[in-house]
Design a protein around this motif. Structure first.
Motif, PDB file in Angstrom:
ATOM      1  N   ALA A  11     -12.873  -0.855  -5.223  1.00 53.05           N
ATOM      2  CA  ALA A  11     -12.164   0.027  -4.267  1.00 53.05           C
ATOM      3  C   ALA A  11     -10.486  -0.678  -3.910  1.00 53.05           C
ATOM      4  CB  ALA A  11     -12.582   0.607  -2.720  1.00 53.05           C
ATOM      5  N   LYS A  12      -9.951  -2.245  -3.002  1.00 45.44           N
ATOM      6  CA  LYS A  12      -8.877  -2.769  -2.610  1.00 45.44           C
ATOM      7  C   LYS A  12      -8.105  -2.111  -4.577  1.00 45.44           C
ATOM      8  CE  LYS A  12      -6.746  -6.509  -1.211  1.00 45.44           C
ATOM      9  NZ  LYS A  12      -7.016  -7.688  -0.211  1.00 45.44           N
ATOM     10  N   LEU A  13      -7.913  -2.504  -5.146  1.00 45.44           N
ATOM     11  CA  LEU A  13      -8.084  -3.228  -6.165  1.00 45.44           C
ATOM     12  C   LEU A  13      -7.469  -2.025  -7.157  1.00 45.44           C
ATOM     13  CD1 LEU A  13      -6.847  -4.778  -8.232  1.00 45.44           C
ATOM     14  CD2 LEU A  13      -9.039  -4.283  -9.891  1.00 45.44           C
ATOM     15  N   ASP A  14      -8.173  -0.675  -6.345  1.00 45.99           N
ATOM     16  CA  ASP A  14      -7.218   0.784  -7.253  1.00 45.99           C
ATOM     17  C   ASP A  14      -6.600   1.395  -6.336  1.00 45.99           C
ATOM     18  OD1 ASP A  14     -10.242   0.903  -8.814  1.00 45.99           O
ATOM     19  OD2 ASP A  14     -11.375   1.824  -7.744  1.00 45.99           O
ATOM     20  N   ALA A  15      -6.489   0.938  -4.769  1.00 48.65           N
ATOM     21  CA  ALA A  15      -5.965   1.304  -3.940  1.00 48.65           C
ATOM     22  C   ALA A  15      -4.194   0.376  -4.219  1.00 48.65           C
ATOM     23  CB  ALA A  15      -6.209   1.043  -2.428  1.00 48.65           C
ATOM     24  N   ILE A  16      -4.442  -0.541  -5.453  1.00 48.75           N
ATOM     25  CA  ILE A  16      -2.908  -1.576  -5.167  1.00 48.75           C
ATOM     26  C   ILE A  16      -2.384  -0.956  -6.038  1.00 48.75           C
ATOM     27  CG2 ILE A  16      -2.579  -3.828  -5.598  1.00 48.75           C
ATOM     28  CD1 ILE A  16      -4.593  -5.355  -3.529  1.00 48.75           C
ATOM     29  N   PHE A  17      -3.108  -0.205  -7.075  1.00 52.39           N
ATOM     30  CA  PHE A  17      -3.045   0.353  -8.327  1.00 52.39           C
ATOM     31  C   PHE A  17      -2.826   1.160  -7.950  1.00 52.39           C
ATOM     32  CE2 PHE A  17      -4.384  -3.636 -11.139  1.00 52.39           C
ATOM     33  CZ  PHE A  17      -4.248  -3.747 -11.602  1.00 52.39           C
ATOM     34  N   SER A  18      -3.301   2.054  -7.604  1.00 48.02           N
ATOM     35  CA  SER A  18      -2.816   3.421  -7.431  1.00 48.02           C
ATOM     36  C   SER A  18      -1.723   3.694  -6.657  1.00 48.02           C
ATOM     37  CB  SER A  18      -3.685   4.494  -6.514  1.00 48.02           C
ATOM     38  OG  SER A  18      -3.146   5.518  -6.048  1.00 48.02           O
ATOM     39  N   ALA A  19      -1.579   2.419  -5.392  1.00 45.00           N
ATOM     40  CA  ALA A  19       0.102   2.441  -4.718  1.00 45.00           C
ATOM     41  C   ALA A  19       1.552   1.767  -5.909  1.00 45.00           C
ATOM     42  CB  ALA A  19      -0.278   1.156  -3.972  1.00 45.00           C
ATOM     43  N   LEU A  20       0.755   0.633  -6.515  1.00 44.38           N
ATOM     44  CA  LEU A  20       2.079   0.617  -7.622  1.00 44.38           C
ATOM     45  C   LEU A  20       2.215   1.728  -8.591  1.00 44.38           C
ATOM     46  CD1 LEU A  20       0.701  -3.218  -8.186  1.00 44.38           C
ATOM     47  CD2 LEU A  20       2.831  -2.332  -6.399  1.00 44.38           C
ATOM     48  N   ALA A  21       1.984   3.037  -8.814  1.00 46.09           N
ATOM     49  CA  ALA A  21       1.370   3.581 -10.157  1.00 46.09           C
ATOM     50  C   ALA A  21       2.701   4.383  -9.706  1.00 46.09           C
ATOM     51  CB  ALA A  21       0.473   4.202 -10.268  1.00 46.09           C
ATOM     52  N   ASP A  22       3.020   4.643  -8.677  1.00 41.61           N
ATOM     53  CA  ASP A  22       4.634   5.552  -8.058  1.00 41.61           C
ATOM     54  C   ASP A  22       5.819   5.043  -8.066  1.00 41.61           C
ATOM     55  OD1 ASP A  22       6.204   6.102  -5.833  1.00 41.61           O
ATOM     56  OD2 ASP A  22       5.230   8.306  -7.048  1.00 41.61           O
ATOM     57  N   PRO A  23       6.896   4.831  -8.567  1.00 37.16           N
ATOM     58  CA  PRO A  23       7.776   3.835  -9.148  1.00 37.16           C
ATOM     59  C   PRO A  23       9.094   4.012  -7.597  1.00 37.16           C
ATOM     60  CG  PRO A  23       8.798   6.739 -10.006  1.00 37.16           C
ATOM     61  CD  PRO A  23       6.821   5.946  -9.886  1.00 37.16           C
ATOM     62  N   THR A  24       8.653   5.301  -6.461  1.00 34.40           N
ATOM     63  CA  THR A  24       9.223   5.053  -5.012  1.00 34.40           C
ATOM     64  C   THR A  24       9.319   4.021  -4.498  1.00 34.40           C
ATOM     65  OG1 THR A  24       9.732   7.215  -5.205  1.00 34.40           O
ATOM     66  CG2 THR A  24      10.051   6.612  -3.863  1.00 34.40           C
ATOM     67  N   LYS A  62      -2.510   1.014   3.085  1.00 32.14           N
ATOM     68  CA  LYS A  62      -4.156   1.827   2.649  1.00 32.14           C
ATOM     69  C   LYS A  62      -3.812   0.628   1.964  1.00 32.14           C
ATOM     70  CE  LYS A  62      -7.381   4.690   1.033  1.00 32.14           C
ATOM     71  NZ  LYS A  62      -7.573   5.883   1.022  1.00 32.14           N
ATOM     72  N   ALA A  63      -2.702   0.223   0.697  1.00 34.63           N
ATOM     73  CA  ALA A  63      -3.324  -0.587   0.321  1.00 34.63           C
ATOM     74  C   ALA A  63      -3.380  -2.038   0.786  1.00 34.63           C
ATOM     75  CB  ALA A  63      -2.858  -0.698  -1.585  1.00 34.63           C
ATOM     76  N   GLY A  64      -3.172  -2.367   1.825  1.00 32.66           N
ATOM     77  CA  GLY A  64      -2.046  -3.839   2.150  1.00 32.66           C
ATOM     78  C   GLY A  64      -1.267  -4.395   1.390  1.00 32.66           C
ATOM     79  N   LEU A  65      -0.147  -3.578   0.877  1.00 34.52           N
ATOM     80  CA  LEU A  65       0.925  -4.258   0.429  1.00 34.52           C
ATOM     81  C   LEU A  65       2.591  -3.833   1.400  1.00 34.52           C
ATOM     82  CD1 LEU A  65       0.379  -1.833  -2.610  1.00 34.52           C
ATOM     83  CD2 LEU A  65       0.107  -4.888  -2.842  1.00 34.52           C
ATOM     84  N   VAL A  66       1.700  -3.396   2.688  1.00 32.55           N
ATOM     85  CA  VAL A  66       2.888  -3.216   3.881  1.00 32.55           C
ATOM     86  C   VAL A  66       2.042  -2.860   5.362  1.00 32.55           C
ATOM     87  CG1 VAL A  66       4.249  -1.235   4.838  1.00 32.55           C
ATOM     88  CG2 VAL A  66       4.985  -1.973   2.423  1.00 32.55           C
ATOM     89  N   GLU A  67       3.102  -3.510   5.621  1.00 32.01           N
ATOM     90  CA  GLU A  67       2.814  -4.040   7.772  1.00 32.01           C
ATOM     91  C   GLU A  67       3.704  -3.311   8.122  1.00 32.01           C
ATOM     92  OE1 GLU A  67       1.305  -7.376   8.694  1.00 32.01           O
ATOM     93  OE2 GLU A  67       3.343  -8.421   8.966  1.00 32.01           O
ATOM     94  N   ARG A  68       3.095  -2.519   9.516  1.00 30.81           N
ATOM     95  CA  ARG A  68       4.226  -1.952  10.197  1.00 30.81           C
ATOM     96  C   ARG A  68       4.395  -2.290  11.468  1.00 30.81           C
ATOM     97  NH1 ARG A  68       5.672   4.020   8.972  1.00 30.81           N
ATOM     98  NH2 ARG A  68       7.275   3.595  10.222  1.00 30.81           N
ATOM     99  N   ALA A  69       4.872  -3.207  12.412  1.00 33.96           N
ATOM    100  CA  ALA A  69       4.973  -3.259  13.345  1.00 33.96           C
ATOM    101  C   ALA A  69       6.203  -1.883  14.638  1.00 33.96           C
ATOM    102  CB  ALA A  69       6.298  -4.943  13.193  1.00 33.96           C
ATOM    103  N   ILE A  70       5.618  -2.154  15.884  1.00 36.26           N
ATOM    104  CA  ILE A  70       6.327  -1.501  16.782  1.00 36.26           C
ATOM    105  C   ILE A  70       7.263  -2.638  17.365  1.00 36.26           C
ATOM    106  CG2 ILE A  70       5.945  -0.194  18.783  1.00 36.26           C
ATOM    107  CD1 ILE A  70       3.380   0.480  17.699  1.00 36.26           C
TER     108      ILE A  70
END
Length: 122
Positions: A11-24, A62-70
Motif C-alpha cells: 500500500a505504501k508503494l502504491d501511495a508513492i507511485f500514485s503521488a508521483l503520477a501527478d506532474p504538479t 500520505k505517501a510519506g514524501l513530505v512532512e509539514r511543521a508548525i
C-alpha cells in the motif's frame, strides 16, 4: 517466483507511485528538494489555488514524501525523500530487462542495416 512490490507494505508503494503520477506533485517535490516552502510559495508557479496545493500536499504526506511543521502561523512543507528509495528499488528490479531489451534491439538494427547494405551491393 518472488513478487516484487508485494513485500513489506504494498500500500505504501502504491501511495508513492500514485503521488508521483501527478506532474504538479512532482514539480512540488522538485521545489521542496531546494528547501522547505509554504503553501503560498508552492502555489506561486502554478495557476491553482492554495487549497488545491494543500490537497496535493496531503497526498504527498500520505505517501510519506513530505512532512509539514508548525512554525507560528506558517506550516512549511519539507521533502522526505527516503520513501522514494522503495520505488527506486522496485524500478531497479526491471533495469536488467530494459538493458537486455535495448541490447536485443540494437543487435536487430545492426543486422537489418547489414542486410540493407548487403542488398545494395548485389
Amino acid at each position: 517466483m518472488e513478487q516484487i512490490g508485494y513485500g513489506n507494505n504494498p500500500a505504501k508503494l502504491d501511495a508513492i507511485f500514485s503521488a508521483l503520477a501527478d506532474p504538479t506533485r512532482r514539480a512540488m517535490l522538485t521545489r521542496l528538494a531546494e528547501g522547505e516552502a509554504s503553501v503560498g510559495e508552492l502555489a506561486a508557479p502554478f495557476q491553482i489555488s492554495q487549497p488545491a496545493v494543500s490537497k496535493h500536499l496531503k497526498v504527498l504526506e500520505k505517501a510519506g514524501l513530505v512532512e509539514r511543521a508548525i512554525d507560528e502561523q506558517r506550516r512549511p512543507a519539507r521533502l522526505k525523500a527516503e520513501p522514494m528509495a522503495e520505488a527506486v528499488e522496485w524500478m531497479n528490479y526491471f533495469k536488467q530487462f530494459w538493458g537486455d531489451s535495448f541490447d536485443q534491439l540494437d543487435e536487430l538494427l545492426v543486422k537489418l542495416q547489414a542486410q540493407k547494405q548487403g542488398g545494395k551491393d548485389e
